[in-house]
Structure formats: structure tokens, C-alpha cells
Design an enzyme around this catalytic site. Structure first.
Site, PDB file in Angstrom:
ATOM      1  N   TYR A  50       3.908   6.214  10.447  1.00 23.01           N
ATOM      2  CA  TYR A  50       3.052   5.079  10.063  1.00 23.01           C
ATOM      3  C   TYR A  50       3.851   4.033   9.279  1.00 23.01           C
ATOM      4  O   TYR A  50       3.778   2.851   9.584  1.00 23.01           O
ATOM      5  CB  TYR A  50       1.870   5.571   9.230  1.00 23.01           C
ATOM      6  N   LYS A  90       1.287  -0.807  15.201  1.00 24.16           N
ATOM      7  CA  LYS A  90       2.681  -0.920  15.629  1.00 24.16           C
ATOM      8  C   LYS A  90       2.998  -2.187  16.400  1.00 24.16           C
ATOM      9  O   LYS A  90       4.169  -2.568  16.521  1.00 24.16           O
ATOM     10  CB  LYS A  90       3.047   0.290  16.513  1.00 24.16           C
ATOM     11  N   PRO A  97      -4.006  -0.680  18.851  1.00 22.82           N
ATOM     12  CA  PRO A  97      -3.673  -1.072  17.474  1.00 22.82           C
ATOM     13  C   PRO A  97      -3.881   0.031  16.425  1.00 22.82           C
ATOM     14  O   PRO A  97      -3.572  -0.165  15.267  1.00 22.82           O
ATOM     15  CB  PRO A  97      -4.590  -2.261  17.219  1.00 22.82           C
ATOM     16  N   TYR A 134      -9.445   4.957   7.791  1.00 21.66           N
ATOM     17  CA  TYR A 134      -9.670   5.231   9.217  1.00 21.66           C
ATOM     18  C   TYR A 134     -10.722   6.336   9.293  1.00 21.66           C
ATOM     19  O   TYR A 134     -10.607   7.341   8.579  1.00 21.66           O
ATOM     20  CB  TYR A 134      -8.395   5.761   9.876  1.00 21.66           C
ATOM     21  N   HIS A 180       0.839  -1.200   0.000  1.00 24.71           N
ATOM     22  CA  HIS A 180       0.000   0.000   0.000  1.00 24.71           C
ATOM     23  C   HIS A 180       0.876   1.252   0.000  1.00 24.71           C
ATOM     24  O   HIS A 180       1.900   1.291   0.682  1.00 24.71           O
ATOM     25  CB  HIS A 180      -0.912   0.022   1.238  1.00 24.71           C
TER      26      HIS A 180
END
Ligand code: FAS
Ligand code: PHB
Length: 405
Positions: free
Chosen positions: A400, A312, A308, A216, A87
């Protein structure tokens, strides 16, 4: 009676000898056993659940670039490279807005790979068993002894018989609820703990992803995440009250909340499908300082956990294993204990960076029931700042995708 040796009033039926005793067959314990094998170091992994249970447990889904590189470098990348989904960004939705975090534009060419934790676990178990690795599943009553001596040992029950595992080092990879961390005296440990006033309900769904990338969403009724495992299986999460149980959530209610919380922009709909698995995970940040006590070392969730939201958890476990594999290899190959002595400090720098980011993402995206209007406005301001400022998006993106080791 031959083979039965009395020990501490218990009859030990079998004594096993190895170099490194590892408790826990999650990503941390399995990867450490594999890495040690590559360095010619023997280990035995002790796992309380069955092989099937461990291989079917649905957990993490996102691998940082550094984790993918490490897994590939140690010979675990073949299926990961073939089936993992690369991604180059993800979407954040808030209000009726959508903001894409574009990794290609915001990082130095890094990305993430979506590949379920259970697939990583299956790959490592297969590699260990092919190499003749020793993994004992369904052990019970694991106890750690003499970790301050040079001859620590582990006692455990396997197939109804008491075993004693003599080793040079014991590695606690037994997760947050394991036994290892609890054997370190209270006055030696400093622990840092933060709970959140909500949990995540996760569902594994037989359905094609409704988006190429993760979404998200910070919606009026709470957080939701649309993720995936393959072209035909998705993984969705919704924030739920801390004391909810699975029985509180019918499939209809789950889909209603997922549609409400994710379909906040025009011309986009979430595809439904058969729900294959449901689970509720509480949200917590925790760090145990120190990650070592004598010949006992902790790695992964045994030492630290993160909510979560920042994806990580598994990546931090992999990072710990990289440090520990180097340290143990240096000790066995040239007797140096420098890296063993600096293990905790080396891990904790990376752990705290992951803790901060996971806390940040959780604070940014969830509805906090006790927030006042001022706090709610601050959260909105942070989301708009992220959406309007390249610098803010760069900061989020680099955390990220993760940092090089
Ligand atoms: P693990 O907890 O994976 O493994 C520990 C192992 O030790 C387990 O197999 C356990 O059975 C075994 N064990 C425990 N006590 C033992 C004993 N006394 N004797 C022998 N064996 C023992 N992270 C993300 O990034 N994204 C997610 O979506 C996500 N979802 C999660 C959902 C849940 C329910 C949980 C609990 C965690 C989730 N995590 C997620 C975090 C998770 O992925 C961890 O970071 C990752 O599993 C860490 O790996 P380990 O340190 O190996 O610990
Ligand atoms: C998942 O796919 O399970 C997943 C992805 C991203 C997260 C958490 C979980 O932040």
C-alpha cells in the site's frame, strides 16, 4: 497561399518542431514534460480537453512515499508538502470488526500522503506555464504518423487549423481511451484484461473527515471507502452495480448506503455534507505489453489501468515517467538507447506488482454478486487472517505504501 502547405491532401496551416511530442495532459504527460524540461529537453503537450476541465477532474487521492519524494525532488513539492495530509495507517472494517493497518509498525517508516490528483495536475501545469512550457489545450483529431521512422510526427486540429508536430519521439499519455495504444498493431501488442462485476460511485463532499485516516469497509451490502481531500472536504465511494448511472443514485440513497456500509463499529458516525460532485467509475485491470513501438512510447493509463482500491493508478503513472525521463535524457545527452530499449520491461515489473495488489484489495473488499458461499467464506477467512497475522498485515502495508524506485 503563404503558410499553407498541402500534406496528404490536407492543408497543414502550421508546422511545429519539438524534441518530444506528448499526447495527454494528465499526471503522466504533464510530469514527463516537466521532467524533460529539467533535463533541457523540449516537449509539446497536446490535450483534448480545456485547462479548466483537466484541473477540475476529480480522480485519485493517495500518493505513495516514492511519488511524494520524486515530485519534491523535481521541484513540485511545495504545496504538496504544505497541504498534503500525511497518513500513518488506514482502517479495514469487516463484519463488526475493525483492523488498523499501522504503517509505522508494519513498514520501514513509510507512509502515504493524501493529496488530490487535480492538485498535482494544477501544480504541474503552473510550473510548466511559468517555465514557458508548451501545452495546447482543446486539440482535436490527433493522429500519430511514422512512429517506426526516425522522424515521427503528430497531426492535430487546433483552433480549427491543421497542425503538424515534428518530433524525435511521441509519448502516449492519453489514458485508457486515448488514441496512442490503438496505433500499435494488434500482432505487436499482448494485452491482459480483467473486468469486475461492479463499479464505484464517488462523491466529493463539503464536510470534515469523520476519521483521521481512510476507512475501507467490506460490509454485508457491499464495499465503501471514506477518504478525504482536506480538513473540510471528504471523498467517499460505494460499490454499485456495473450498469448503474448517476441518475439511479439520489443524495438520500447515497447517504443511506454510506451510513449502512461504514457505520459497522460502535461509537462512530459519518458526517454528511453538501455533495459537490458525483461520478461512477467502472472497475478494470488492464496491461498492454509492450509499452513501446518504434519511436512511440506509452506511459500511465495509456498502457495500464488498475481498479482504484489499491490507490495505485496515479502512482504507477509517475513511476513510468521516472523511467522514461531517465531513458530520454540518456538518449539526448549521450546517444545511449539502452534505457529506451529496457523501458517496457522496467515499467512492467512495477506495473504487474501494482496490478496484483489492486486485484487483491478489490477481491478482499468487494461483494461479488456471483460468488458462491464457499468463495464468500474464503474472503472472510482472508480478512480474519489479515486481522490476526502480522505477516499478512506487513504484506498488505508494504504494497500500500509502495516500494522505493
Ligand atoms: P489520465 O487519464 O489522467 O490523462 C490522460 C489525458 O489524455 C486526459 O487529460 C485526456 O483528456 C487526454 N486525452 C485522451 N485522449 C486524447 C487525445 N486523443 N488527444 C489529446 N488528449 C487526449 N486512481 C487512483 O489511484 N485513485 C482513484 O480514486 C482513481 N479514480 C479514478 C476515476 C476515474 C473516472 C478514472 C478514469 C481514473 C481514476 N483513477 C484513480 C486512475 C487515475 O487516477 C489514473 O491512474 C491517472 O489519471 C493516470 O494518469 P494518466 O496516465 O496521465 O492518464
Ligand atoms: C481517494 O481518496 O480518491 C482514494 C483513496 C484510496 C483509494 C481510492 C481512492 O484506494
Amino acid at each position: 497561399m503563404p503558410g499553407v502547405i498541402p500534406l496528404n491532401n490536407k492543408k497543414i496551416s502550421r508546422i511545429v518542431q519539438t524534441q518530444v511530442g506528448i499526447i495527454g495532459a494528465g499526471p503522466a504527460g504533464l510530469l514527463l514534460s516537466h521532467v524533460l524540461h529539467l533535463h533541457g529537453i523540449e516537449s509539446v503537450v497536446l490535450e483534448k480537453h480545456s485547462k479548466d476541465y483537466v484541473e477540475s477532474r476529480v480522480r485519485a487521492g493517495v500518493l505513495e512515499q516514492a511519488s511524494v519524494t520524486l515530485l519534491s525532488e523535481v521541484g513540485l513539492g511545495e504545496r504538496l508538502q504544505r497541504e498534503g495530509m500525511q497518513h500513518h495507517g488506514f482502517e479495514i472494517r469487516f463484519g463488526n470488526r475493525s483492523h488498523r493497518i499501522n504503517f509505522d509498525e508494519l513498514t520501514d517508516g513509510k507512509g502515504i500522503t493524501v493529496y488530490g490528483q487535480q492538485e498535482v495536475v494544477k501544480d504541474i501545469i503552473a510550473a510548466r506555464l511559468t517555465a514557458g512550457g508548451q501545452i495546447s489545450f482543446e486539440v482535436d483529431k490527433v493522429s500519430i504518423h511514422d512512429q517506426l521512422s526516425e522522424e515521427p510526427f503528430i497531426e492535430y486540429l487546433l483552433a480549427g487549423e491543421n497542425h503538424k508536430l515534428n518530433c524525435d519521439f511521441i509519448i502516449g499519455c492519453d489514458g485508457f481511451h486515448g488514441v496512442s495504444r490503438k496505433t500499435i498493431p494488434e500482432d505487436v501488442i499482448s494485452s491482459f484484461d480483467q473486468s469486475y462485476p461492479f463499479a464505484w460511485l464517488g462523491v466529493l463532499v463539503q464536510a470534515a473527515p469523520s476519521s483521521e485516516e481512510l476507512i475501507y469497509s467490506n460490509s454485508a451490502t457491499g464495499f465503501a471507502l471514506h477518504s478525504m481531500r482536506s480538513r473540510t472536504v471528504t471523498r467517499n465511494y460505494i460499490q454499485c452495480p456495473l450498469d448503474d448511472v448517476i441518475e439511479d443514485w439520489s443524495n438520500d440513497r447515497i447517504w443511506q448506503e454510506l451510513h449502512t456500509r461504514l457505520e459497522t463499529v460502535p461509537d462512530w458516525a459519518l458526517t454528511e455534507g453538501e455533495i459537490l460532485e458525483k461520478s461512477i467509475t467502472p472497475m478494470r485491470s488492464f496491461v498492454c505489453e509492450t509499452m513501446r513501438h518504434g519511436r512511440l512510447f506509452l506511459a500511465g493509463d495509456a498502457a495500464h489501468i488498475v481498479p482504484p482500491t489499491g490507490a495505485k493508478g496515479m502512482n504507477l503513472a509517475i513511476s513510468d515517467v521516472r523511467f522514461l525521463g531517465q531513458a530520454l535524457s540518456a538518449w539526448y545527452q549521450n546517444g545511449s538507447d539502452d534505457l529506451l530499449n529496457s523501458y517496457s520491461a522496467n515499467c512492467l515489473r512495477r506495473v504487474w506488482r501494482g496490478e496484483r495488489f489492486s486485484w487483491y484489495m478489490t477481491s478482499l473488499l468487494h461483494k461479488f454478486p456471483d460468488d458462491n458461499q464457499f468463495q464468500r467464506r474464503l474472503q472472510q477467512a482472508e480478512l480474519y487472517y489479515l486481522s490476526d497475522s502480522k505477516a499478512a498485515s506487513v504484506a498488505l502495508a508494504e504494497n500500500y505504501v509502495g516500494f522505493n524506485f
